[in-house]
Every structure is written in structure tokens, then in C-alpha cells.
Motif scaffolding. Structure first.
Motif, PDB file in Angstrom:
ATOM      1  N   ILE A 215      12.881  14.778  10.079  1.00 51.27           N
ATOM      2  CA  ILE A 215      14.170  14.310   9.565  1.00 51.27           C
ATOM      3  C   ILE A 215      14.626  15.238   8.449  1.00 51.27           C
ATOM      4  CG2 ILE A 215      15.415  12.415   8.462  1.00 51.27           C
ATOM      5  CD1 ILE A 215      13.413  10.494   9.709  1.00 51.27           C
ATOM      6  N   ASN A 216      15.772  15.856   8.648  1.00 51.38           N
ATOM      7  CA  ASN A 216      16.351  16.737   7.629  1.00 51.38           C
ATOM      8  C   ASN A 216      17.006  15.894   6.540  1.00 51.38           C
ATOM      9  OD1 ASN A 216      17.931  18.615   6.164  1.00 51.38           O
ATOM     10  ND2 ASN A 216      18.029  19.963   7.947  1.00 51.38           N
ATOM     11  N   GLU A 217      16.647  16.145   5.291  1.00 50.80           N
ATOM     12  CA  GLU A 217      17.207  15.384   4.172  1.00 50.80           C
ATOM     13  C   GLU A 217      18.731  15.482   4.120  1.00 50.80           C
ATOM     14  OE1 GLU A 217      15.953  13.369   1.808  1.00 50.80           O
ATOM     15  OE2 GLU A 217      13.969  13.422   2.749  1.00 50.80           O
ATOM     16  N   LYS A 218      19.277  16.583   4.619  1.00 48.97           N
ATOM     17  CA  LYS A 218      20.738  16.756   4.621  1.00 48.97           C
ATOM     18  C   LYS A 218      21.416  15.818   5.619  1.00 48.97           C
ATOM     19  CE  LYS A 218      20.533  21.650   3.282  1.00 48.97           C
ATOM     20  NZ  LYS A 218      20.868  23.044   3.680  1.00 48.97           N
ATOM     21  N   ASP A 219      20.621  15.268   6.551  1.00 49.91           N
ATOM     22  CA  ASP A 219      21.188  14.403   7.590  1.00 49.91           C
ATOM     23  C   ASP A 219      21.189  12.928   7.220  1.00 49.91           C
ATOM     24  OD1 ASP A 219      21.690  16.556   9.232  1.00 49.91           O
ATOM     25  OD2 ASP A 219      19.805  16.371  10.348  1.00 49.91           O
ATOM     26  N   ILE A 220      20.675  12.589   6.029  1.00 50.13           N
ATOM     27  CA  ILE A 220      20.610  11.169   5.664  1.00 50.13           C
ATOM     28  C   ILE A 220      21.412  10.886   4.398  1.00 50.13           C
ATOM     29  CG2 ILE A 220      18.358  10.859   6.749  1.00 50.13           C
ATOM     30  CD1 ILE A 220      17.083  10.946   3.983  1.00 50.13           C
ATOM     31  N   ARG A 221      21.955   9.664   4.346  1.00 49.21           N
ATOM     32  CA  ARG A 221      22.623   9.182   3.131  1.00 49.21           C
ATOM     33  C   ARG A 221      21.852   7.965   2.641  1.00 49.21           C
ATOM     34  NH1 ARG A 221      27.520   7.408   4.852  1.00 49.21           N
ATOM     35  NH2 ARG A 221      26.945   5.196   4.708  1.00 49.21           N
TER      36      ARG A 221
END
Length: 357
Positions: A215-221
Motif C-alpha cells: 500500500i502506497n502511503e500516497k494512495d491513502i487518506r
């Protein structure tokens, strides 16, 4: 089959030797890896060795029957030979089962999600009973169960909840619970005494490791909020509850059972990985969907799998045609009869498929 069994036995011996190697013993990761492999191979190797032992005893009995013996001794040897041959067939059947393809997720912990569906307040009350049923089943298995997140109605029913269950073989026993569960009864809100039909859905997700789903941190809010309890009342005034949104897929996960925001975030990420794993796996398996719709079913939550009929005290699993009149015991977590029937159906289906191959 026997060449494969011999190879498995050799591999088991190799792994056992490596577990005695000081270099492996001092390496936690390697020790865990080899210990797990040894445990997985052990049942097959033990059955194979038992098969060979029985074979040797059969040969000895046959050789003795060729010697000059009185009739009483011959009768004894014939009876012993018959028993040994029955045992040999029994072990052969066991070995065939052990060699069938194994679900790689069977030993994993699970996240079990329960949601009310058709039926309003009655569906929510039924969903809360299902959540309790699985919690009680986990207790009976001596597993650890904890509610990660839950949303309740004003009447104390359950809108949705995520239950974490940690224990050996949790997924292997609970994987068939995914689907739509139907209840038929007179709701507490019904004054006319009419029987209503309501539904709740269950999804069982294997817990996966970080390396299995990246899971890419940039892909989560990540959003934080105050946790709430039944009826929507505030449980605490700190922003400890966590909601994570996976932007590419739109999957949203919440966790509020811990007082620590960091702990809630960690648990929410575990659930997110499980949901993403399920999504990716289902996408890969879409082309095989028709083949997977066998006797036990696909496990999709849209598939009606079980009916709880209170007027007749009856529980019916539609996939295997099993009917039990122990509805109270089952709702109290006594699911062994149903799970064993589903397990047997899966084994029978796999054996039939292997015979056709």
C-alpha cells in the motif's frame, strides 16, 4: 502418487536437519519459515510412513500364509490380513486427501465483517446475533476475538461491524461463512404476529502480511474522529478513532476500539490490506467463477447460504442441504456440525475434480 510422497518425505527430513543447524536456530525468520514448513509436511509424512508400515505387515502376513500352518493359525492370519488391507485402504484415502491442493490462506487469522441488509431494524438485530454467534464460536475454539469497528442502531441492532479473529486455522473453518444469511421470525417490532424475512451479509477476509499487499502511503487518506458507541453517543472526546480511505479503489476502513490513535491506525491498515487482498484475488479469479460455483459455493456475500427459521427452530445451509433443529445452540456458537459438513463437501468436490483430471 507414491513418487510425490517419497519426495515430500525427503523434503521433510531435509527441513528437520536444517532446524538443528545453529545458523538457522539463531535466525528468527529462517527458524519460523522452516518450522512452518515442517508442520505443514508432518501430517502427510506421518501418513505415508504408516502406509509403508502397514504394507510391510501385509507382506509378512502373506508370506506366513504360504508356510505349513494349522487351520486355526491360518484363520487368524486371514482375519489379520483383512484388517490390514482395510487399514491400508483407509490410509490411501487419507493420503489422497493430503495431496489435494491446499488453500494457502487456511492457517491465517481473519477479519469477519457483518452487515445488516434487507429488513431494516429487524435485519440489524439479526446482524448483532450473528456477530455474537461468531464471537462465541471463537471462544469455543479458544481463539482471540475483538471488535475492530462497529456501528449500531437506536434499538441496539448492528448496522455493520468488523471482528478480528486470531487463532490457528481460523480461515480454514470460517471461510465458508461468507454470503447472505436469512432470518425468518416475528420481529419484536411486529404487533400483528406476522413472520418477516430479513437478511444480513457476512464476509470473511484472511489477514495478510505487509509483503502480500503493498500500500502506497500516497494512495491513502487518514481522518481522525471521536469514537462512538451504540445509538451514536460519544465514547470519548479525543480524536482517537481512525478512518482510512484507499483513494484508487474507494475502500474505506474505520477503527475505534483502542484509545490510542496509533493502535487504531495499525488495526485499520490490517483490515485495509485484507480487503485489498480480497479485491485483487477476486479480480484474478473472475475468469474461473463458473468453475468455483461448486457444491460449497463461491463465498460471495451476495449468495444466500443459510436460513435461520425461528418458528420451526430450524437452521438450513442451502449449499449442502444440511438442516438442523438446534437454532439456539447454533446462535450460541455451536457451528461444528455445519462447518464439518461444508468441509466434507469441499473435500468430496476436490476428490471428484482430481479423479477427472
Amino acid at each position: 502418487m507414491f513418487d510425490r510422497l517419497a519426495a515430500i518425505a525427503r523434503r521433510y527430513d531435509e527441513v528437520s536437519e536444517r532446524l538443528c543447524d545453529p545458523a538457522v536456530v539463531s535466525n528468527v525468520a529462517k527458524l519460523r519459515e522452516y518450522s512452518k514448513e515442517q508442520a505443514e509436511l508432518a501430517p502427510t509424512v506421518e501418513a505415508y510412513r504408516h502406509f509403508k508400515q502397514v504394507g510391510e505387515q501385509i507382506q509378512e502376513a502373506k508370506q506366513m500364509l504360504q508356510e505349513k500352518l494349522d487351520e486355526e493359525m491360518r484363520e487368524f492370519l486371514r482375519a489379520e490380513l483383512s484388517e490390514l488391507e482395510d487399514e491400508q485402504q483407509k490410509v490411501t484415502d487419507e493420503l489422497q486427501m493430503l495431496l489435494l491442493p491446499r488453500d494457502p490462506n487456511d492457517d491465517k487469522n481473519v477479519f469477519l465483517e457483518v452487515r445488516s441488509a434487507a429488513g431494516g431494524d429487524e435485519a440489524a438485530l439479526f446482524a448483532s446475533q450473528l456477530l455474537r454467534m461468531y464471537s462465541r464460536y471463537a471462544e469455543r475454539q479458544r481463539w482471540k476475538a475483538e471488535v475492530i469497528d462497529a456501528s449500531y442502531t437506536e434499538l441496539g441492532g448492528l448496522k455493520e461491524a468488523t471482528l478480528s479473529i486470531q487463532g490457528q486455522g481460523a480461515y480454514s473453518k470460517l471461510k465458508w461463512e461468507s454470503g447472505t444469511h436469512r432470518v425468518q421470525r416475528v420481529p419484536v417490532t411486529e404487533s400483528g404476529g406476522r413472520i418477516h424475512t430479513s437478511t444480513a451479509t457476512v464476509a470473511v477476509l484472511p489477514e495478510v502480511e505487509d509483503i502480500e499487499v503493498d500500500i502506497n502511503e500516497k494512495d491513502i487518506r487518514v481522518d481522525t474522529f471521536c469514537s462512538t458507541g451504540p445509538g451514536g453517543q460519544s465514547v470519548n472526546t479525543t480524536q482517537s478513532a481512525v478512518r482510512i480511505t484507499h483513494m484508487p479503489t474507494g475502500i474505506v476502513v474505520s477503527c475505534q476500539d483502542e484509545k490510542s490513535q496509533l493502535k487504531n491506525r495499525d488495526k485499520a491498515m490490517r483490515v485495509l490490506r485484507a480487503r485489498l487482498y480480497e479485491k485483487y484475488e477476486m479480480e484474478q479469479q473472475q475468469e474461473l467463477a463458473a468453475q468455483r460455483k461448486g457444491q460449497v459455493g463461491t463465498g460471495d456475500r451476495s449468495e444466500r447460504i443459510r436460513t435461520f427459521n425461528f418458528p420451526q427452530s430450524r437452521v438450513t445451509d442451502h449449499r449442502v442441504g444440511l438442516t438442523s433443529h438446534r437454532i439456539e445452540s447454533i446462535l450460541d456458537g455451536d457451528l461444528d456440525e455445519i462447518i464439518q459438513a461444508l468441509h466434507l463437501a469441499e473435500r468430496t468436490e476436490k476428490l471428484a475434480a482430481a479423479a477427472e483430471a
